[in-house]
Design a protein around this motif. Structure first.
Motif, PDB file in Angstrom:
ATOM      1  N   PHE A  29       0.809  -1.214   0.000  1.00 16.79           N
ATOM      2  CA  PHE A  29       0.000   0.000   0.000  1.00 16.79           C
ATOM      3  C   PHE A  29       0.846   1.270   0.000  1.00 16.79           C
ATOM      4  O   PHE A  29       0.365   2.323  -0.408  1.00 16.79           O
ATOM      5  N   ASN A  30       2.086   1.185   0.474  1.00 17.75           N
ATOM      6  CA  ASN A  30       2.911   2.397   0.505  1.00 17.75           C
ATOM      7  C   ASN A  30       4.104   2.333  -0.443  1.00 17.75           C
ATOM      8  O   ASN A  30       5.004   3.161  -0.359  1.00 17.75           O
ATOM      9  N   ILE A  31       4.106   1.365  -1.353  1.00 15.79           N
ATOM     10  CA  ILE A  31       5.224   1.274  -2.294  1.00 15.79           C
ATOM     11  C   ILE A  31       5.337   2.536  -3.140  1.00 15.79           C
ATOM     12  O   ILE A  31       6.437   3.023  -3.418  1.00 15.79           O
ATOM     13  N   HIS A  32       4.198   3.118  -3.549  1.00 16.66           N
ATOM     14  CA  HIS A  32       4.269   4.315  -4.389  1.00 16.66           C
ATOM     15  C   HIS A  32       4.905   5.474  -3.626  1.00 16.66           C
ATOM     16  O   HIS A  32       5.699   6.237  -4.184  1.00 16.66           O
ATOM     17  N   ALA A  33       4.594   5.588  -2.329  1.00 14.97           N
ATOM     18  CA  ALA A  33       5.178   6.659  -1.523  1.00 14.97           C
ATOM     19  C   ALA A  33       6.675   6.448  -1.358  1.00 14.97           C
ATOM     20  O   ALA A  33       7.465   7.404  -1.438  1.00 14.97           O
ATOM     21  N   ARG A  34       7.094   5.219  -1.154  1.00 16.89           N
ATOM     22  CA  ARG A  34       8.520   4.939  -0.984  1.00 16.89           C
ATOM     23  C   ARG A  34       9.300   5.169  -2.277  1.00 16.89           C
ATOM     24  O   ARG A  34      10.423   5.662  -2.250  1.00 16.89           O
ATOM     25  N   ILE A  35       8.694   4.834  -3.399  1.00 18.36           N
ATOM     26  CA  ILE A  35       9.354   5.091  -4.682  1.00 18.36           C
ATOM     27  C   ILE A  35       9.494   6.587  -4.919  1.00 18.36           C
ATOM     28  O   ILE A  35      10.561   7.083  -5.299  1.00 18.36           O
ATOM     29  N   VAL A  36       8.412   7.339  -4.699  1.00 21.10           N
ATOM     30  CA  VAL A  36       8.445   8.786  -4.911  1.00 21.10           C
ATOM     31  C   VAL A  36       9.509   9.433  -4.029  1.00 21.10           C
ATOM     32  O   VAL A  36      10.292  10.277  -4.486  1.00 21.10           O
ATOM     33  N   ARG A  37       9.561   9.045  -2.772  1.00 25.81           N
ATOM     34  CA  ARG A  37      10.542   9.636  -1.857  1.00 25.81           C
ATOM     35  C   ARG A  37      11.968   9.284  -2.269  1.00 25.81           C
ATOM     36  O   ARG A  37      12.874  10.128  -2.184  1.00 25.81           O
ATOM     37  N   SER A  38      12.196   8.061  -2.720  1.00 27.47           N
ATOM     38  CA  SER A  38      13.547   7.674  -3.131  1.00 27.47           C
ATOM     39  C   SER A  38      13.953   8.408  -4.410  1.00 27.47           C
ATOM     40  O   SER A  38      15.111   8.817  -4.563  1.00 27.47           O
ATOM     41  N   VAL A  39      13.008   8.597  -5.322  1.00 30.72           N
ATOM     42  CA  VAL A  39      13.305   9.299  -6.569  1.00 30.72           C
ATOM     43  C   VAL A  39      13.651  10.761  -6.301  1.00 30.72           C
ATOM     44  O   VAL A  39      14.655  11.295  -6.805  1.00 30.72           O
ATOM     45  N   PHE A  40      12.841  11.439  -5.475  1.00 28.48           N
ATOM     46  CA  PHE A  40      13.024  12.871  -5.270  1.00 28.48           C
ATOM     47  C   PHE A  40      13.944  13.194  -4.094  1.00 28.48           C
ATOM     48  O   PHE A  40      14.000  14.340  -3.644  1.00 28.48           O
ATOM     49  N   ASN A  41      14.666  12.187  -3.642  1.00 30.21           N
ATOM     50  CA  ASN A  41      15.662  12.403  -2.599  1.00 30.21           C
ATOM     51  C   ASN A  41      17.000  12.847  -3.191  1.00 30.21           C
ATOM     52  O   ASN A  41      17.972  13.033  -2.471  1.00 30.21           O
ATOM     53  N   LYS A  42      17.040  12.990  -4.511  1.00 34.80           N
ATOM     54  CA  LYS A  42      18.252  13.378  -5.216  1.00 34.80           C
ATOM     55  C   LYS A  42      17.968  14.594  -6.104  1.00 34.80           C
ATOM     56  O   LYS A  42      16.807  14.943  -6.337  1.00 34.80           O
ATOM     57  N   THR A  43      19.034  15.221  -6.586  1.00 37.15           N
ATOM     58  CA  THR A  43      18.920  16.364  -7.475  1.00 37.15           C
ATOM     59  C   THR A  43      19.275  15.933  -8.896  1.00 37.15           C
ATOM     60  O   THR A  43      20.220  15.162  -9.096  1.00 37.15           O
ATOM     61  N   TYR A  44      18.520  16.424  -9.860  1.00 35.20           N
ATOM     62  CA  TYR A  44      18.699  15.992 -11.249  1.00 35.20           C
ATOM     63  C   TYR A  44      18.879  17.173 -12.185  1.00 35.20           C
ATOM     64  O   TYR A  44      18.398  18.282 -11.926  1.00 35.20           O
ATOM     65  N   ASP A  45      19.552  16.921 -13.293  1.00 30.58           N
ATOM     66  CA  ASP A  45      19.651  17.881 -14.389  1.00 30.58           C
ATOM     67  C   ASP A  45      18.692  17.404 -15.477  1.00 30.58           C
ATOM     68  O   ASP A  45      18.974  16.444 -16.193  1.00 30.58           O
ATOM     69  N   LEU A  46      17.572  18.064 -15.591  1.00 33.99           N
ATOM     70  CA  LEU A  46      16.539  17.618 -16.525  1.00 33.99           C
ATOM     71  C   LEU A  46      16.901  17.878 -17.983  1.00 33.99           C
ATOM     72  O   LEU A  46      16.257  17.341 -18.884  1.00 33.99           O
ATOM     73  N   HIS A  47      17.934  18.674 -18.218  1.00 34.48           N
ATOM     74  CA  HIS A  47      18.343  18.956 -19.599  1.00 34.48           C
ATOM     75  C   HIS A  47      19.279  17.886 -20.147  1.00 34.48           C
ATOM     76  O   HIS A  47      19.411  17.747 -21.368  1.00 34.48           O
ATOM     77  N   THR A  48      19.923  17.132 -19.263  1.00 34.51           N
ATOM     78  CA  THR A  48      20.926  16.165 -19.728  1.00 34.51           C
ATOM     79  C   THR A  48      20.686  14.739 -19.237  1.00 34.51           C
ATOM     80  O   THR A  48      21.225  13.798 -19.805  1.00 34.51           O
ATOM     81  N   GLY A  49      19.915  14.574 -18.191  1.00 33.93           N
ATOM     82  CA  GLY A  49      19.748  13.244 -17.604  1.00 33.93           C
ATOM     83  C   GLY A  49      18.913  12.314 -18.460  1.00 33.93           C
ATOM     84  O   GLY A  49      17.968  12.732 -19.142  1.00 33.93           O
ATOM     85  N   SER A  50      19.247  11.026 -18.415  1.00 33.76           N
ATOM     86  CA  SER A  50      18.511  10.056 -19.243  1.00 33.76           C
ATOM     87  C   SER A  50      18.163   8.789 -18.478  1.00 33.76           C
ATOM     88  O   SER A  50      17.921   7.750 -19.058  1.00 33.76           O
ATOM     89  N   SER A  51      18.127   8.861 -17.138  1.00 34.25           N
ATOM     90  CA  SER A  51      17.773   7.696 -16.328  1.00 34.25           C
ATOM     91  C   SER A  51      16.393   7.916 -15.700  1.00 34.25           C
ATOM     92  O   SER A  51      15.372   7.608 -16.302  1.00 34.25           O
ATOM     93  N   ILE A  52      16.349   8.457 -14.494  1.00 32.72           N
ATOM     94  CA  ILE A  52      15.085   8.841 -13.865  1.00 32.72           C
ATOM     95  C   ILE A  52      14.544  10.131 -14.491  1.00 32.72           C
ATOM     96  O   ILE A  52      13.333  10.378 -14.515  1.00 32.72           O
ATOM     97  N   GLU A  53      15.433  10.944 -15.024  1.00 35.88           N
ATOM     98  CA  GLU A  53      15.045  12.270 -15.528  1.00 35.88           C
ATOM     99  C   GLU A  53      13.915  12.249 -16.556  1.00 35.88           C
ATOM    100  O   GLU A  53      13.032  13.128 -16.503  1.00 35.88           O
ATOM    101  N   PRO A  54      13.870  11.297 -17.516  1.00 38.60           N
ATOM    102  CA  PRO A  54      12.735  11.293 -18.451  1.00 38.60           C
ATOM    103  C   PRO A  54      11.383  11.132 -17.755  1.00 38.60           C
ATOM    104  O   PRO A  54      10.383  11.701 -18.209  1.00 38.60           O
ATOM    105  N   LEU A  55      11.350  10.378 -16.660  1.00 37.91           N
ATOM    106  CA  LEU A  55      10.111  10.237 -15.900  1.00 37.91           C
ATOM    107  C   LEU A  55       9.729  11.573 -15.277  1.00 37.91           C
ATOM    108  O   LEU A  55       8.564  11.991 -15.350  1.00 37.91           O
ATOM    109  N   ILE A  56      10.686  12.262 -14.668  1.00 36.33           N
ATOM    110  CA  ILE A  56      10.400  13.553 -14.032  1.00 36.33           C
ATOM    111  C   ILE A  56      10.005  14.600 -15.071  1.00 36.33           C
ATOM    112  O   ILE A  56       9.077  15.388 -14.858  1.00 36.33           O
TER     113      ILE A  56
END
Length: 316
Positions: A100-127
């Motif tokens: 029931f809380n997997i989505h919350a744990r994924i969101v928190r783990s994803v946004f626990n880091k800083t990304y460059d949306l102009h160059t990133g090609s891993s998690i960045e396309p999702l964001i």
């Protein structure tokens, strides 16, 4: 490689959910780590991947792509910090981790880091995709346009430049469409309205952060501007958030007649989510008569609601 591309690591949601469920069940019984080798060997035997076709020597072929899904998924989400990891293996962070809380744990783990949306090609396309779809007014309940996953690349190409200055792909291609829609449902920024159509609605995503937002204040009421600021400090993809502003600038460079919401009007996606949280009795939307910072929430059926403060139901 992109997490929303079916061919790349981290994209296989069934493997992600399977491993997470395995670790959640184990943590209840034991606090020990499970070795990655044992997870792979016990849960992806070669017999699962035998093709119906034979090679030139008469032996059945092995389907290489499905065989890679589990180990790739493990490594990708370990790097994202979704699970507790050590040289011994991995385990769930808490016995409270569950389906029931997997989505919350994924969101928190994803946004626990800083990304460059102009160059990133891993998690960045999702964001990038999250910011893009949250910014498009038409594909919300208020906008009234619902879309199929097959239309996602077309929508993306309409508003997003194909590539950044360094050649990084910014718009989504056909290989991204299904996984992006699946992550939209999993993380709670989209909803499915029938068998094959989706709508942007980040209610479930915002609900993850309600406690964080109100835990920073001494009372149970905060201004709408403080609410959005604190929300964006957790996940900066909403109105005025760092990532959202970056993507909106890219959208305007592609489609010069597109404009973000006016300063005192919230986007339709955020407006609907707040109104739905109100209807579900999680928050109250207030308009104080002496407030000069009220904003308008465009709602379905052409309605508009003015809000200056938000209270959490029941206090903290």
């Amino acid at each position: 490689m992109s997490v929303i591309n079916n061919a790349h690591s981290g994209s296989h949601i069934p493997s992600l959910i399977f491993v997470d469920r395995l670790l959640n069940r184990n943590i209840i019984k034991s606090s020990e780590f499970i070795s990655i080798k044992s997870i792979i060997s016990q849960n992806s035997p070669d017999s699962l991947f035998i093709d119906e076709m034979k090679d030139n020597e008469g032996n059945f072929k092995i389907k290489d792509n499905p065989k890679k899904k589990l180990p790739e998924t493990l490594q990708f989400w370990i790097k994202q910090g979704l699970w507790d990891s050590s040289t011994e293996g991995i385990k769930a962070f808490s016995a409270l981790s569950n389906d029931f809380n997997i989505h919350a744990r994924i969101v928190r783990s994803v946004f626990n880091k800083t990304y460059d949306l102009h160059t990133g090609s891993s998690i960045e396309p999702l964001i990038r995709g999250m910011c893009l779809f949250l910014a498009i007014e038409e594909i919300t309940f208020s906008g009234g346009v619902f879309f199929k996953h097959t239309e996602i690349p077309t929508i993306s190409a309409r508003y997003m430049p194909e590539r950044s200055k360094d050649g990084t792909r910014l718009s989504m291609n056909p290989d991204d469409r299904r996984r992006f829609a699946e992550f939209g449902l999993l993380l709670g920024f989209m909803e499915k309205i029938n068998k094959d159509k989706y709508v942007v609605d980040p209610t479930r995503l915002i609900k993850i952060f309600l406690y964080d937002i109100f835990s920073e204040t001494s009372g149970d009421s905060i201004s709408i501007h403080d609410f959005i600021k604190r929300l964006n400090s957790q996940v900066p993809i909403f109105d005025g958030g760092k990532y959202r502003v970056e993507i909106e600038a890219l959208m305007q460079s592609k489609k010069i007649d597109w404009l973000p919401s006016p300063s005192h009007t919230l986007s339709k996606s955020l407006s609907h989510a707040l109104y739905r949280l109100n209807l579900e009795n999680h928050i109250y939307l207030d308009r104080l008569s002496d407030s000069l910072d009220a904003v308008s929430l465009p709602l379905p059926n052409g309605e508009t609601r003015t809000v200056s403060h938000i209270r959490i139901v029941g206090g903290k």
